[in-house]
Design an enzyme around this catalytic site. Structure first.
Site, mmCIF file in Angstrom:
data_model
loop_
_atom_site.group_PDB
_atom_site.id
_atom_site.type_symbol
_atom_site.label_atom_id
_atom_site.label_comp_id
_atom_site.label_asym_id
_atom_site.label_seq_id
_atom_site.Cartn_x
_atom_site.Cartn_y
_atom_site.Cartn_z
ATOM 1 N N ASP A 1 11.885 -7.404 -15.921
ATOM 2 C CA ASP A 1 12.381 -7.205 -17.293
ATOM 3 C C ASP A 1 11.619 -8.133 -18.245
ATOM 4 O O ASP A 1 11.182 -7.725 -19.325
ATOM 5 C CB ASP A 1 13.885 -7.502 -17.392
ATOM 6 C CG ASP A 1 14.741 -6.427 -16.709
ATOM 7 O OD1 ASP A 1 14.207 -5.337 -16.408
ATOM 8 O OD2 ASP A 1 15.940 -6.699 -16.483
ATOM 9 N N GLU B 1 3.524 -3.128 -13.714
ATOM 10 C CA GLU B 1 4.885 -3.606 -14.017
ATOM 11 C C GLU B 1 5.828 -2.438 -14.337
ATOM 12 O O GLU B 1 6.743 -2.550 -15.148
ATOM 13 C CB GLU B 1 4.854 -4.689 -15.097
ATOM 14 C CG GLU B 1 4.016 -5.886 -14.620
ATOM 15 C CD GLU B 1 4.267 -7.188 -15.313
ATOM 16 O OE1 GLU B 1 5.348 -7.342 -15.901
ATOM 17 O OE2 GLU B 1 3.382 -8.050 -15.252
ATOM 18 N N TRP C 1 -2.314 -4.879 -4.849
ATOM 19 C CA TRP C 1 -2.315 -4.934 -6.319
ATOM 20 C C TRP C 1 -1.679 -6.219 -6.846
ATOM 21 O O TRP C 1 -0.846 -6.182 -7.753
ATOM 22 C CB TRP C 1 -1.610 -3.704 -6.907
ATOM 23 C CG TRP C 1 -2.438 -2.477 -6.743
ATOM 24 C CD1 TRP C 1 -2.238 -1.472 -5.858
ATOM 25 C CD2 TRP C 1 -3.642 -2.164 -7.452
ATOM 26 N NE1 TRP C 1 -3.246 -0.544 -5.968
ATOM 27 C CE2 TRP C 1 -4.113 -0.931 -6.939
ATOM 28 C CE3 TRP C 1 -4.362 -2.786 -8.471
ATOM 29 C CZ2 TRP C 1 -5.271 -0.320 -7.401
ATOM 30 C CZ3 TRP C 1 -5.516 -2.174 -8.935
ATOM 31 C CH2 TRP C 1 -5.951 -0.967 -8.409
ATOM 32 N N GLY D 1 8.709 -9.589 -17.538
ATOM 33 C CA GLY D 1 7.286 -9.240 -17.478
ATOM 34 C C GLY D 1 6.948 -8.078 -18.390
ATOM 35 O O GLY D 1 5.895 -8.059 -19.029
ATOM 36 N N ARG D 2 7.851 -7.104 -18.453
ATOM 37 C CA ARG D 2 7.558 -5.893 -19.242
ATOM 38 C C ARG D 2 7.447 -6.213 -20.728
ATOM 39 O O ARG D 2 6.718 -5.531 -21.456
ATOM 40 C CB ARG D 2 8.621 -4.829 -18.934
ATOM 41 C CG ARG D 2 8.416 -4.240 -17.544
ATOM 42 C CD ARG D 2 9.572 -3.439 -16.994
ATOM 43 N NE ARG D 2 9.255 -2.986 -15.627
ATOM 44 C CZ ARG D 2 10.122 -2.452 -14.784
ATOM 45 N NH1 ARG D 2 11.384 -2.286 -15.151
ATOM 46 N NH2 ARG D 2 9.755 -2.079 -13.575
ATOM 47 N N PRO E 1 0.816 -1.221 0.000
ATOM 48 C CA PRO E 1 0.000 0.000 0.000
ATOM 49 C C PRO E 1 0.855 1.279 0.000
ATOM 50 O O PRO E 1 0.497 2.264 -0.624
ATOM 51 C CB PRO E 1 -0.825 -0.120 1.281
ATOM 52 C CG PRO E 1 -0.938 -1.597 1.516
ATOM 53 C CD PRO E 1 0.349 -2.190 1.018
ATOM 54 N N ILE F 1 -12.938 7.964 -33.434
ATOM 55 C CA ILE F 1 -13.401 7.611 -34.782
ATOM 56 C C ILE F 1 -14.815 7.027 -34.724
ATOM 57 O O ILE F 1 -15.660 7.311 -35.579
ATOM 58 C CB ILE F 1 -12.414 6.611 -35.444
ATOM 59 C CG1 ILE F 1 -11.107 7.334 -35.798
ATOM 60 C CG2 ILE F 1 -13.024 5.950 -36.680
ATOM 61 C CD1 ILE F 1 -9.963 6.420 -36.222
ATOM 62 N N SER G 1 6.053 2.441 -7.030
ATOM 63 C CA SER G 1 7.232 2.698 -7.868
ATOM 64 C C SER G 1 8.524 2.534 -7.065
ATOM 65 O O SER G 1 9.517 2.000 -7.559
ATOM 66 C CB SER G 1 7.172 4.111 -8.451
ATOM 67 O OG SER G 1 6.138 4.195 -9.407
#
Ligand code: CAA
Length: 385
Positions: free
Chosen positions: A240, A367, A156, A242-243, A128, A341, A132
């Site tokens: 790395d 991530e 999360w 995961g991204r 929590p 659109i 970052s």
């Protein structure tokens, strides 16, 4: 440089496309509406090898390469990003970590069932009060004989409400900061572990996300992944991988938004012609396609770097962050343009366009936010890490 896919890569792409169109497309909107976890299709994906695509067959996986994983992710996410989230976490955050850092016993006990899709895995870093700034975590694991006693709250955690095993990062030596973090494999049916509140999310609603709470959870030392104090590096190395998965997810969303926009622009009439005849629409379609192809190249580059790293051990941090940064911003750009659109129809739940818009946003956040990706890229560029 020839970017043509091999017949094997075409085959996996087609298999993922067929599965997504036949099995996921009919249920995606309903699961988005209710937020119900799509257990049946995830089990089917496990049986098809999609939950452990890069893991060798001897450990329950499909034994394919990173490009195959990326291609499959794109196809699944063209149809439903929520399925992609569950697939990505299982493959690149959990299986990859267990395969790269696990002992043989851990691979046999945990990797095999997770890679074959019989069990679901989750990855838990965030708290929590630390997102970052991941190293600022407050949860603790204290050594007690052959065990660690774990206390604290994580948030999360994708797939936590359904996960059998969770890869947990927690502090074993707070005085050491990032170097005092260790990784553990958690069995979720043991005492001292509970699930907290489920997050009511804007998008990827069919993927289940919740808090998890440890209150004197007793984790055997044999379940520590890697050496004590190496947890943060493991967490980062695994992110790395995961991204790249999230970049592929973002590309899938972007492609879906673009394809819907092209077909709508060919049909919809306004001011006496198809709206695709107007430059205002054409420019959007052109920008979408251009960004999609640029994102694809960055993703392929990162996938190839990860593949090379299997032999060399070289880091592919910057390539992964660049792919994730650009692809996630492309997904948001394309989803935004697609709603515009489509006008009112794009805002309506009658079409999946508004779902693409809601699903795209998370790719710029989880991530590692876009801001964190820029920081990672710049640090590498400037030789700061
Ligand atoms: N691979 C290997 N090692 C790495 C690494 C990597 N990619 N990145 C950093 N390290 C190492 C560093 O070399 C350093 O090692 P030394 O101690 O030997 O010097 C150590 O880790 C600490 O690194 P930093 O000093 O760079 O650490 P920092 O505290 O400054 O943080 C950061 C760096 C990039 C900001 C990092 O905290 C970060 O990526 N934050 C974002 C976290 C994130 O992505 N969270 C998402 C969680 S998962 C999720 O979204 C939920 C889900 O379920 C999907």
């Amino acid at each position: 440089m020839d970017l043509t896919l091999t017949p094997e890569h075409e085959m996996i792409r087609q298999a993922a496309r067929d599965f997504a169109e036949q099995e996921i497309a009919p249920i995606a909107a309903a699961h988005d509406e209710t937020g119900q976890f799509p257990a049946a299709t995830i089990q089917q994906m496990g049986r098809l090898g999609f939950m452990g695509l890069e893991i060798p067959e001897e450990y329950g996986g499909a034994g394919l390469d990173t490009l195959a994983y990326v291609l499959a992710m794109i196809e699944i996410c063209k149809v439903d990003a929520a399925h992609g989230t569950i697939m990505s976490v299982n493959n690149s955050l959990v299986c990859h970590a267990l395969y790269k850092f696990g002992t043989e016993a851990q691979k046999q006990r945990y990797l095999r069932p997770v890679a074959s899709g019989q069990k679901i895995g989750a990855y838990s870093l965030t708290e929590p009060m630390s997102g970052s700034d991941a190293a600022a975590m407050q949860s603790r694991a204290v050594r007690a004989g052959d065990d660690y006693l774990i206390t604290g709250r994580k948030s999360w955690v994708t797939s936590a409400p359904v996960a059998d095993y969770i890869l947990l990062f927690t502090m074993t030596d707070p005085a050491q900061g990032a170097r005092g973090i260790s990784a553990f494999i958690i069995e979720t049916d043991q005492p001292g572990f509970t699930r907290g509140k489920t997050e009511p999310k804007l998008g990827i609603r069919a993927s289940a996300t919740s808090e998890i709470v440890f209150d004197g959870y007793r984790c055997p030392a044999a379940n520590r992944l890697g050496p004590e104090g190496q947890g943060f590096k493991i967490a980062m190395a695994v992110l790395d991988a995961g991204r790249i998965g999230i970049a592929a997810q973002a590309l899938g969303i972007a492609e879906a938004a673009h394809a819907a926009s092209v077909s709508y622009a060919r049909e919809r009439q306004a001011f006496g012609s198809k709206i695709g005849a107007f430059q205002g629409i054409q420019f959007k379609i052109a920008d979408m396609r251009t960004r999609i192809e640029a994102a694809r190249l960055l993703i392929y580059q990162a996938a190839l770097a990860k593949e090379r790293s299997k032999a060399t051990g070289e880091r592919y941090t910057q390539a992964a962050s660049m792919a994730k940064l650009f692809a996630s911003e492309t997904a948001m750009f394309c989803a935004h343009a697609a709603v515009q659109i489509h006008g009112g129809l794009g805002y309506s739940k009658e079409l999946p366009i508004e779902r693409y818009f809601r699903d795209a946003k998370i790719t710029e956040i989880y991530e590692g936010t876009s801001e964190i990706q820029r920081l990672v890229i710049a640090r590498q560029e400037l030789g700061l890490r």
